[in-house]
Design a protein around this motif. Structure first.
Motif, mmCIF file in Angstrom:
data_model
loop_
_atom_site.group_PDB
_atom_site.id
_atom_site.type_symbol
_atom_site.label_atom_id
_atom_site.label_comp_id
_atom_site.label_asym_id
_atom_site.label_seq_id
_atom_site.Cartn_x
_atom_site.Cartn_y
_atom_site.Cartn_z
ATOM 1 N N TYR A 1 0.870 -0.977 -0.212
ATOM 2 C CA TYR A 1 -0.162 -0.386 0.483
ATOM 3 C C TYR A 1 0.791 1.319 0.090
ATOM 4 O O TYR A 1 1.667 1.611 0.479
ATOM 5 C CB TYR A 1 -0.786 0.091 1.110
ATOM 6 C CG TYR A 1 -1.779 1.015 1.159
ATOM 7 C CD1 TYR A 1 -2.974 1.188 0.554
ATOM 8 C CD2 TYR A 1 -1.538 1.985 2.625
ATOM 9 C CE1 TYR A 1 -3.570 2.460 0.787
ATOM 10 C CE2 TYR A 1 -2.206 3.188 2.259
ATOM 11 C CZ TYR A 1 -3.463 3.290 2.132
ATOM 12 O OH TYR A 1 -4.177 4.251 1.565
ATOM 13 N N GLN A 2 0.672 2.479 -0.776
ATOM 14 C CA GLN A 2 1.926 3.532 -1.089
ATOM 15 C C GLN A 2 2.914 3.869 -1.074
ATOM 16 O O GLN A 2 3.447 3.651 -0.426
ATOM 17 C CB GLN A 2 0.878 4.299 -0.034
ATOM 18 C CG GLN A 2 -0.825 4.838 0.576
ATOM 19 C CD GLN A 2 -0.994 5.291 -0.633
ATOM 20 O OE1 GLN A 2 -0.986 5.411 -1.795
ATOM 21 N NE2 GLN A 2 -1.956 7.139 0.067
ATOM 22 N N SER B 1 5.407 8.316 4.998
ATOM 23 C CA SER B 1 4.600 7.842 5.994
ATOM 24 C C SER B 1 3.839 6.602 6.593
ATOM 25 O O SER B 1 3.788 5.997 7.182
ATOM 26 C CB SER B 1 3.161 9.194 5.942
ATOM 27 O OG SER B 1 2.483 9.254 4.944
ATOM 28 N N ASP B 2 3.880 6.169 5.021
ATOM 29 C CA ASP B 2 2.903 4.905 4.498
ATOM 30 C C ASP B 2 4.306 3.279 4.750
ATOM 31 O O ASP B 2 3.613 2.496 5.580
ATOM 32 C CB ASP B 2 2.440 4.850 3.470
ATOM 33 C CG ASP B 2 1.334 5.856 3.470
ATOM 34 O OD1 ASP B 2 0.311 5.409 3.668
ATOM 35 O OD2 ASP B 2 0.959 6.327 2.613
ATOM 36 N N GLN B 3 5.342 3.631 4.658
ATOM 37 C CA GLN B 3 6.150 2.732 4.884
ATOM 38 C C GLN B 3 6.716 2.899 5.755
ATOM 39 O O GLN B 3 6.979 1.992 6.376
ATOM 40 C CB GLN B 3 7.334 3.412 3.857
ATOM 41 C CG GLN B 3 6.875 3.327 2.704
ATOM 42 C CD GLN B 3 6.739 1.933 2.170
ATOM 43 O OE1 GLN B 3 6.933 0.818 1.824
ATOM 44 N NE2 GLN B 3 4.348 1.698 1.386
ATOM 45 N N ASN C 1 5.313 3.648 8.585
ATOM 46 C CA ASN C 1 3.980 2.596 9.078
ATOM 47 C C ASN C 1 4.165 0.845 9.233
ATOM 48 O O ASN C 1 4.154 0.494 9.852
ATOM 49 C CB ASN C 1 2.316 3.362 8.482
ATOM 50 C CG ASN C 1 0.808 2.241 9.202
ATOM 51 O OD1 ASN C 1 0.874 1.529 9.096
ATOM 52 N ND2 ASN C 1 0.546 2.994 10.130
ATOM 53 N N GLN C 2 3.934 0.893 7.805
ATOM 54 C CA GLN C 2 4.558 -0.762 7.144
ATOM 55 C C GLN C 2 5.546 -1.565 7.894
ATOM 56 O O GLN C 2 5.573 -2.686 8.599
ATOM 57 C CB GLN C 2 4.414 -0.911 5.763
ATOM 58 C CG GLN C 2 3.019 -0.608 5.295
ATOM 59 C CD GLN C 2 3.902 -0.276 3.835
ATOM 60 O OE1 GLN C 2 4.649 -1.519 3.407
ATOM 61 N NE2 GLN C 2 2.254 0.505 3.595
ATOM 62 N N THR D 1 4.426 -1.661 11.798
ATOM 63 C CA THR D 1 3.754 -2.697 12.168
ATOM 64 C C THR D 1 3.319 -4.036 11.695
ATOM 65 O O THR D 1 2.266 -4.711 12.331
ATOM 66 C CB THR D 1 1.885 -1.866 11.324
ATOM 67 O OG1 THR D 1 2.311 -1.681 10.236
ATOM 68 C CG2 THR D 1 2.351 -0.081 12.712
ATOM 69 N N THR E 1 -2.784 -2.282 3.570
ATOM 70 C CA THR E 1 -3.233 -1.365 4.575
ATOM 71 C C THR E 1 -2.803 -0.857 5.659
ATOM 72 O O THR E 1 -1.212 -0.439 5.844
ATOM 73 C CB THR E 1 -4.925 -1.485 5.047
ATOM 74 O OG1 THR E 1 -5.278 -0.834 5.085
ATOM 75 C CG2 THR E 1 -4.815 -2.651 6.254
ATOM 76 N N THR E 2 -3.277 0.979 6.405
ATOM 77 C CA THR E 2 -2.471 1.010 7.334
ATOM 78 C C THR E 2 -2.848 1.047 8.756
ATOM 79 O O THR E 2 -4.048 0.403 8.948
ATOM 80 C CB THR E 2 -2.767 2.469 7.936
ATOM 81 O OG1 THR E 2 -3.290 3.277 6.172
ATOM 82 C CG2 THR E 2 -2.698 3.436 8.668
ATOM 83 N N GLN F 1 -2.977 -0.275 12.656
ATOM 84 C CA GLN F 1 -2.848 0.441 13.771
ATOM 85 C C GLN F 1 -2.167 0.660 15.150
ATOM 86 O O GLN F 1 -2.129 0.830 16.242
ATOM 87 C CB GLN F 1 -4.912 0.397 14.012
ATOM 88 C CG GLN F 1 -5.446 0.940 13.086
ATOM 89 C CD GLN F 1 -5.117 2.399 12.969
ATOM 90 O OE1 GLN F 1 -5.530 3.807 13.572
ATOM 91 N NE2 GLN F 1 -5.391 2.830 11.603
#
Length: 496
Positions: A149-150, A155-157, A159-160, A163, A168-169, A171
């Protein structure tokens, strides 16, 4: 909704379910220390091919020097000779660390870096690791099959990476979810939570039901970490047992939100009392007074008080960061072997790698002094790697752009070091330890043809290896790493 939650007692049921699944208290001590290299570090200048420096494997006209030298981005062979390494599992093929990953080699009197942990067999390199939904080839990527994703977004990487959720994103962080499943290893009623961040509240340390504690780095003393204050009559002093304030904390425990607030406040008071009682322990190693040096020094102090009454930790997960690796410009400089001048000599990345290596080395030495080398594993992650192809030109201004797969360092007494780890491509081709072919438009590149390496090892596999060593049960892997089953090999052999 809140009233319904309270009435149906769903939250308490969830917590009870988690508690019922907790393991027995551990008899030994283990800690994980995560260093997040914020911004996306250029792995191509961190670990460099020494053999085949002038061309990629197979005699192609690409390769490190051919792609990078003309722009001023590449290091020269003479600059990396002192940090040459020959991993035990590369069939004699030699590589080299960036010179500032062991600054003492080229700079007499400089604080030492990572070369000794490597030669001690206590530092390993994980090659071409990144966020993956599934194993993916260049053909898959071009066909838009299995892309995270993205991809390439900071910000998305981030997050990945934190997490291990790539579609997806996410949490919750994988450090937090490990704590969810292993909190029982610490027992109950302890003053400190399992997860402690030295860099603000972190997604990495966020679990479903486990807490994290965010504290200041050194030179802040342990007694001043929480800095709790109050104002009111003496009889209400929250720091005094039996005060009216403490009595209030015992009321309305059947209401979910009140109980949550009470638990947080009580936990803070208990932690503050324990940290005050622990004093400010002295360290043997000399830590650099840099951002990362101060964070790791504080972690070393928190580890040193692990057996203090009221603390008695058996498992701890720490998170710290070193920022500035988003080097679109000024990545290198006129003297990449100089560890102390960011502006016009070593460049931004060289300056940061000196800080990284010297802080990690001090922490390595301190864990040996504490007799805990085998019990503490330090590891790095970053947003992503950066393009092999330069962005711009000129030693004082050239940089790189966002890419994908990167290299990571794992350090500690339990690490089977002096070796490279990783995976072949999904079709079985490539090096068995995963180091990418430095060829623009080659089998490891995306469709950009700029050297954005497609990872051959996932963050899930990397994290699951660390978690298993830490004490996560195999039966709990799927809950902590829901995408892990997508990969044929769930863990890697870099920890003994």
């Amino acid at each position: 909704m809140l009233a319904s939650l309270d009435k149906l007692n769903l939250v308490n049921a969830m917590v009870q379910q988690q508690q019922d699944q907790q393991p027995d208290v551990a008899s030994d001590y283990k800690a994980l220390v995560c260093i997040f290299m914020s911004g996306g570090s250029d792995c191509n200048n961190m670990v460099i091919p020494f053999d085949g420096f002038n061309n990629a494997a197979g005699g192609t006209t690409n390769g490190y020097d051919n792609v990078r030298a003309g722009s001023g981005l590449g290091l020269t062979l003479s600059q990396i000779t002192g940090t040459k390494i020959t991993p035990s599992n590369t069939s004699g093929i030699s590589y080299a660390f960036h010179p500032n990953l062991s600054p003492e080699v080229a700079n007499v009197g400089a604080a030492p870096g990572l070369l000794k942990p490597w030669t001690d067999g206590k530092l390993a390199v994980l090659c071409n690791v990144g966020s993956l939904v599934r194993p993916i080839t260049r053909a898959n990527y071009i066909a838009n099959i299995g892309r995270p994703y993205q991809l390439f977004s900071h910000s998305d990487q981030v997050n990945q990476q934190m997490t291990s959720i790539a579609n997806t994103t996410g949490q919750t962080g994988w450090g937090g979810r490990i704590a969810d499943k292993t909190n029982g290893l610490n027992g109950v009623g302890l003053a400190l939570p399992m997860n402690i961040s030295l860099s603000g509240t972190s997604l990495f340390s966020t679990g479903f039901n486990s807490r994290q504690l965010s504290v200041a780095p050194a030179p802040t003393t342990l007694a001043n970490l929480l800095n709790l204050t109050w104002n009111g009559p003496a009889g209400a002093n929250p720091f005094t047992a039996g005060s009216s304030y403490r009595a209030l904390l015992g009321l309305d425990q059947g209401t979910t939100l009140v109980k949550a607030s009470t638990d947080t406040t009580s936990g803070a008071l208990t932690a503050d009392g324990a940290l005050n009682a622990a004093g400010n322990p002295a360290l043997t190693a000399i830590f650099p007074t840099t951002s990362l040096g101060n964070q790791l020094a504080q972690i070393a102090k928190l580890i040193k008080i692990r057996d203090v009454a009221g603390i008695t930790m058996k498992r701890q997960i720490f998170f710290c960061t070193l920022g500035g690796f988003d080097t679109h410009t000024n990545e290198t400089g006129s003297d990449p072997t100089n560890p102390g001048n960011q502006a016009n000599q070593s460049g931004s990345q060289g300056f940061l790698l000196a800080q990284l290596s010297q802080a990690m080395r001090a922490f390595y030495d301190e864990m040996i002094a504490q007799g805990l080398s085998n019990n503490v594993t330090t590891f790095t992650i970053s947003d992503f790697g950066r393009t092999l192809q330069p962005s711009g030109s000129g030693a004082g201004s050239v940089g790189t752009d966002h890419a994908w797969g990167s290299h990571a360092f794992i350090m500690g007494g339990a690490v089977l070091g002096g070796a490279f780890y990783g995976s072949t491509r999904p079709d079985g081709s490539g090096l068995p330890y995963g180091f990418p072919l430095l060829q623009l438009g080659g089998p490891d590149d995306t469709s950009s043809n700029r050297g954005q390496w497609i990872p051959t090892t996932s963050i899930d596999q990397y994290a699951a290896t660390l978690a298993t060593w830490y004490g996560l049960a195999v039966t709990d892997r799927a809950a902590v790493f829901p995408n892990l089953a997508t990969f044929a090999t769930p863990t890697l052999p870099f920890l003994g």
